[in-house]
Design a protein around this motif. Sequence first.
Motif, PDB file in Angstrom:
ATOM      1  N   THR A 162       0.796  -1.234   0.000  1.00 25.17           N
ATOM      2  CA  THR A 162       0.000   0.000   0.000  1.00 25.17           C
ATOM      3  C   THR A 162       0.826   1.280   0.000  1.00 25.17           C
ATOM      4  O   THR A 162       0.265   2.370   0.135  1.00 25.17           O
ATOM      5  CB  THR A 162      -0.932   0.024   1.227  1.00 25.17           C
ATOM      6  N   SER A 163       2.144   1.171  -0.153  1.00 23.32           N
ATOM      7  CA  SER A 163       2.999   2.359  -0.136  1.00 23.32           C
ATOM      8  C   SER A 163       3.194   2.904  -1.546  1.00 23.32           C
ATOM      9  O   SER A 163       3.808   2.245  -2.392  1.00 23.32           O
ATOM     10  CB  SER A 163       4.351   2.040   0.489  1.00 23.32           C
ATOM     11  N   ALA A 164       2.681   4.108  -1.801  1.00 21.30           N
ATOM     12  CA  ALA A 164       2.855   4.734  -3.105  1.00 21.30           C
ATOM     13  C   ALA A 164       4.332   4.918  -3.428  1.00 21.30           C
ATOM     14  O   ALA A 164       4.769   4.684  -4.559  1.00 21.30           O
ATOM     15  CB  ALA A 164       2.135   6.083  -3.135  1.00 21.30           C
ATOM     16  N   GLU A 165       5.124   5.323  -2.424  1.00 18.22           N
ATOM     17  CA  GLU A 165       6.547   5.571  -2.654  1.00 18.22           C
ATOM     18  C   GLU A 165       7.277   4.299  -3.075  1.00 18.22           C
ATOM     19  O   GLU A 165       8.138   4.333  -3.966  1.00 18.22           O
ATOM     20  CB  GLU A 165       7.197   6.160  -1.406  1.00 18.22           C
ATOM     21  N   VAL A 166       6.933   3.178  -2.466  1.00 20.12           N
ATOM     22  CA  VAL A 166       7.562   1.909  -2.842  1.00 20.12           C
ATOM     23  C   VAL A 166       7.234   1.569  -4.292  1.00 20.12           C
ATOM     24  O   VAL A 166       8.110   1.173  -5.077  1.00 20.12           O
ATOM     25  CB  VAL A 166       7.133   0.772  -1.899  1.00 20.12           C
ATOM     26  N   HIS A 167       5.971   1.738  -4.696  1.00 19.60           N
ATOM     27  CA  HIS A 167       5.585   1.439  -6.086  1.00 19.60           C
ATOM     28  C   HIS A 167       6.294   2.369  -7.068  1.00 19.60           C
ATOM     29  O   HIS A 167       6.701   1.950  -8.159  1.00 19.60           O
ATOM     30  CB  HIS A 167       4.071   1.522  -6.242  1.00 19.60           C
ATOM     31  N   TRP A 168       6.467   3.633  -6.677  1.00 21.91           N
ATOM     32  CA  TRP A 168       7.183   4.583  -7.523  1.00 21.91           C
ATOM     33  C   TRP A 168       8.635   4.140  -7.729  1.00 21.91           C
ATOM     34  O   TRP A 168       9.146   4.151  -8.855  1.00 21.91           O
ATOM     35  CB  TRP A 168       7.126   5.969  -6.893  1.00 21.91           C
ATOM     36  N   GLN A 169       9.276   3.737  -6.643  1.00 21.15           N
ATOM     37  CA  GLN A 169      10.675   3.310  -6.732  1.00 21.15           C
ATOM     38  C   GLN A 169      10.808   1.999  -7.506  1.00 21.15           C
ATOM     39  O   GLN A 169      11.770   1.813  -8.274  1.00 21.15           O
ATOM     40  CB  GLN A 169      11.291   3.184  -5.338  1.00 21.15           C
ATOM     41  N   LEU A 170       9.854   1.082  -7.335  1.00 16.85           N
ATOM     42  CA  LEU A 170       9.860  -0.150  -8.123  1.00 16.85           C
ATOM     43  C   LEU A 170       9.718   0.158  -9.608  1.00 16.85           C
ATOM     44  O   LEU A 170      10.405  -0.443 -10.452  1.00 16.85           O
ATOM     45  CB  LEU A 170       8.727  -1.077  -7.663  1.00 16.85           C
ATOM     46  N   ALA A 171       8.837   1.104  -9.943  1.00 15.02           N
ATOM     47  CA  ALA A 171       8.653   1.489 -11.349  1.00 15.02           C
ATOM     48  C   ALA A 171       9.962   2.014 -11.939  1.00 15.02           C
ATOM     49  O   ALA A 171      10.315   1.702 -13.081  1.00 15.02           O
ATOM     50  CB  ALA A 171       7.552   2.544 -11.463  1.00 15.02           C
ATOM     51  N   ARG A 172      10.701   2.800 -11.166  1.00 14.65           N
ATOM     52  CA  ARG A 172      11.977   3.350 -11.640  1.00 14.65           C
ATOM     53  C   ARG A 172      12.991   2.242 -11.925  1.00 14.65           C
ATOM     54  O   ARG A 172      13.704   2.274 -12.924  1.00 14.65           O
ATOM     55  CB  ARG A 172      12.550   4.321 -10.600  1.00 14.65           C
ATOM     56  N   VAL A 173      13.051   1.251 -11.027  1.00 19.29           N
ATOM     57  CA  VAL A 173      14.002   0.154 -11.218  1.00 19.29           C
ATOM     58  C   VAL A 173      13.608  -0.680 -12.439  1.00 19.29           C
ATOM     59  O   VAL A 173      14.462  -1.003 -13.288  1.00 19.29           O
ATOM     60  CB  VAL A 173      14.098  -0.728  -9.959  1.00 19.29           C
ATOM     61  N   TYR A 174      12.315  -1.037 -12.548  1.00 21.87           N
ATOM     62  CA  TYR A 174      11.879  -1.832 -13.698  1.00 21.87           C
ATOM     63  C   TYR A 174      12.140  -1.090 -15.005  1.00 21.87           C
ATOM     64  O   TYR A 174      12.554  -1.690 -16.006  1.00 21.87           O
ATOM     65  CB  TYR A 174      10.395  -2.168 -13.578  1.00 21.87           C
ATOM     66  N   LYS A 175      11.915   0.224 -15.015  1.00 21.84           N
ATOM     67  CA  LYS A 175      12.184   1.024 -16.211  1.00 21.84           C
ATOM     68  C   LYS A 175      13.660   0.937 -16.589  1.00 21.84           C
ATOM     69  O   LYS A 175      14.009   0.741 -17.769  1.00 21.84           O
ATOM     70  CB  LYS A 175      11.787   2.475 -15.964  1.00 21.84           C
ATOM     71  N   ASP A 176      14.545   1.066 -15.613  1.00 24.77           N
ATOM     72  CA  ASP A 176      15.980   1.016 -15.886  1.00 24.77           C
ATOM     73  C   ASP A 176      16.438  -0.381 -16.299  1.00 24.77           C
ATOM     74  O   ASP A 176      17.487  -0.535 -16.937  1.00 24.77           O
ATOM     75  CB  ASP A 176      16.778   1.497 -14.677  1.00 24.77           C
ATOM     76  N   GLN A 177      15.651  -1.394 -15.936  1.00 22.95           N
ATOM     77  CA  GLN A 177      15.948  -2.763 -16.373  1.00 22.95           C
ATOM     78  C   GLN A 177      15.360  -3.066 -17.748  1.00 22.95           C
ATOM     79  O   GLN A 177      15.561  -4.153 -18.284  1.00 22.95           O
ATOM     80  CB  GLN A 177      15.409  -3.784 -15.363  1.00 22.95           C
ATOM     81  N   GLY A 178      14.599  -2.106 -18.293  1.00 21.82           N
ATOM     82  CA  GLY A 178      13.960  -2.329 -19.589  1.00 21.82           C
ATOM     83  C   GLY A 178      12.684  -3.145 -19.501  1.00 21.82           C
ATOM     84  O   GLY A 178      12.146  -3.588 -20.522  1.00 21.82           O
ATOM     85  N   LYS A 179      12.174  -3.324 -18.284  1.00 24.57           N
ATOM     86  CA  LYS A 179      10.931  -4.088 -18.088  1.00 24.57           C
ATOM     87  C   LYS A 179       9.767  -3.097 -18.021  1.00 24.57           C
ATOM     88  O   LYS A 179       9.231  -2.783 -16.960  1.00 24.57           O
ATOM     89  CB  LYS A 179      11.024  -4.923 -16.809  1.00 24.57           C
ATOM     90  N   PHE A 180       9.384  -2.588 -19.196  1.00 26.09           N
ATOM     91  CA  PHE A 180       8.458  -1.458 -19.247  1.00 26.09           C
ATOM     92  C   PHE A 180       7.032  -1.835 -18.841  1.00 26.09           C
ATOM     93  O   PHE A 180       6.313  -1.012 -18.277  1.00 26.09           O
ATOM     94  CB  PHE A 180       8.498  -0.826 -20.640  1.00 26.09           C
ATOM     95  N   ALA A 181       6.610  -3.070 -19.127  1.00 27.02           N
ATOM     96  CA  ALA A 181       5.272  -3.494 -18.712  1.00 27.02           C
ATOM     97  C   ALA A 181       5.175  -3.552 -17.185  1.00 27.02           C
ATOM     98  O   ALA A 181       4.175  -3.103 -16.600  1.00 27.02           O
ATOM     99  CB  ALA A 181       4.931  -4.854 -19.319  1.00 27.02           C
ATOM    100  N   ARG A 182       6.225  -4.082 -16.547  1.00 28.77           N
ATOM    101  CA  ARG A 182       6.241  -4.133 -15.086  1.00 28.77           C
ATOM    102  C   ARG A 182       6.282  -2.722 -14.509  1.00 28.77           C
ATOM    103  O   ARG A 182       5.629  -2.432 -13.499  1.00 28.77           O
ATOM    104  CB  ARG A 182       7.461  -4.938 -14.581  1.00 28.77           C
ATOM    105  N   ALA A 184       5.037  -0.064 -15.867  1.00 25.55           N
ATOM    106  CA  ALA A 184       3.703   0.521 -16.034  1.00 25.55           C
ATOM    107  C   ALA A 184       2.747   0.008 -14.961  1.00 25.55           C
ATOM    108  O   ALA A 184       1.929   0.769 -14.422  1.00 25.55           O
ATOM    109  CB  ALA A 184       3.168   0.195 -17.426  1.00 25.55           C
ATOM    110  N   ASP A 185       2.867  -1.283 -14.642  1.00 24.61           N
ATOM    111  CA  ASP A 185       2.015  -1.851 -13.584  1.00 24.61           C
ATOM    112  C   ASP A 185       2.266  -1.147 -12.252  1.00 24.61           C
ATOM    113  O   ASP A 185       1.334  -0.845 -11.497  1.00 24.61           O
ATOM    114  CB  ASP A 185       2.287  -3.350 -13.431  1.00 24.61           C
ATOM    115  N   GLU A 186       3.542  -0.913 -11.951  1.00 28.12           N
ATOM    116  CA  GLU A 186       3.877  -0.244 -10.692  1.00 28.12           C
ATOM    117  C   GLU A 186       3.397   1.208 -10.690  1.00 28.12           C
ATOM    118  O   GLU A 186       2.963   1.713  -9.656  1.00 28.12           O
ATOM    119  CB  GLU A 186       5.388  -0.322 -10.440  1.00 28.12           C
ATOM    120  N   LEU A 187       3.476   1.869 -11.824  1.00 28.26           N
ATOM    121  CA  LEU A 187       2.975   3.247 -11.900  1.00 28.26           C
ATOM    122  C   LEU A 187       1.469   3.293 -11.675  1.00 28.26           C
ATOM    123  O   LEU A 187       0.954   4.219 -11.043  1.00 28.26           O
ATOM    124  CB  LEU A 187       3.319   3.874 -13.248  1.00 28.26           C
ATOM    125  N   GLU A 188       0.755   2.292 -12.190  1.00 32.61           N
ATOM    126  CA  GLU A 188      -0.693   2.229 -11.942  1.00 32.61           C
ATOM    127  C   GLU A 188      -0.984   2.091 -10.456  1.00 32.61           C
ATOM    128  O   GLU A 188      -1.899   2.731  -9.923  1.00 32.61           O
ATOM    129  CB  GLU A 188      -1.305   1.047 -12.706  1.00 32.61           C
TER     130      GLU A 188
END
Length: 200
Positions: A162-182, A184-188
């Motif tokens: 339920t932590s917005a900040e955790v999901h934001w940081q996960l989205a950043r890591v997945y983006k840098d790994q090239g896992k864009f679908a993941r 996007a899921d975290e950004l949602e």
Amino acid sequence: MKLKKRRGETATGSPGDVFAQTVPEQAKTLFESGVQDLSAKNDEAGLDKIKKSLEAFPDYFLALDRLGNEYVLRGHYQAGYLLLAKATTINPKSFTSVFGRGLAEFRLGNTDQAVASFAKSVELNKGSANGFLWLGIARHSSKKLPEALTALTKADELSGGTSAEVHWQLARVYKDQGKFARAADELELFLKFKPDAHNV
């Protein structure tokens, strides 16, 4: 000056080692009065009294820990770091001191030191979502993406997802790994828990 170890509740509310310290009465009175002032939002007087308690007893652990963390919260990172570094030499098992030191190190640009401090903090308090969050952020800054993902996934688990900040940081890591679908899921999920966020 000798510290005695006993079992009890830490400042974070989790079971852990607590250290009793013999403190001169003058320093103790100043510290306790300063804490009361801070609780009453009388910050200037509160910080001044805690500083004076350290003048009376420079190795006062509780005062070092509190003043150091207060400085970090206010953006005085170098001063906070110096106080918390000393606090951790007196009580190396204090989660609040080690974690606060990590924040100061990170803000000062000492990323490798911050990673080490955050790693130590989650050893001391394995249930700290915030500790794992910042460990993940610091590892990400060090380009250690798999390790960052491991820490952030643990933070997500501990925060119940339920932590917005955790999901934001996960989205950043997945983006840098090239896992864009993941990513996007975290950004949602981030927007679900922080719908008022702009410029995502």
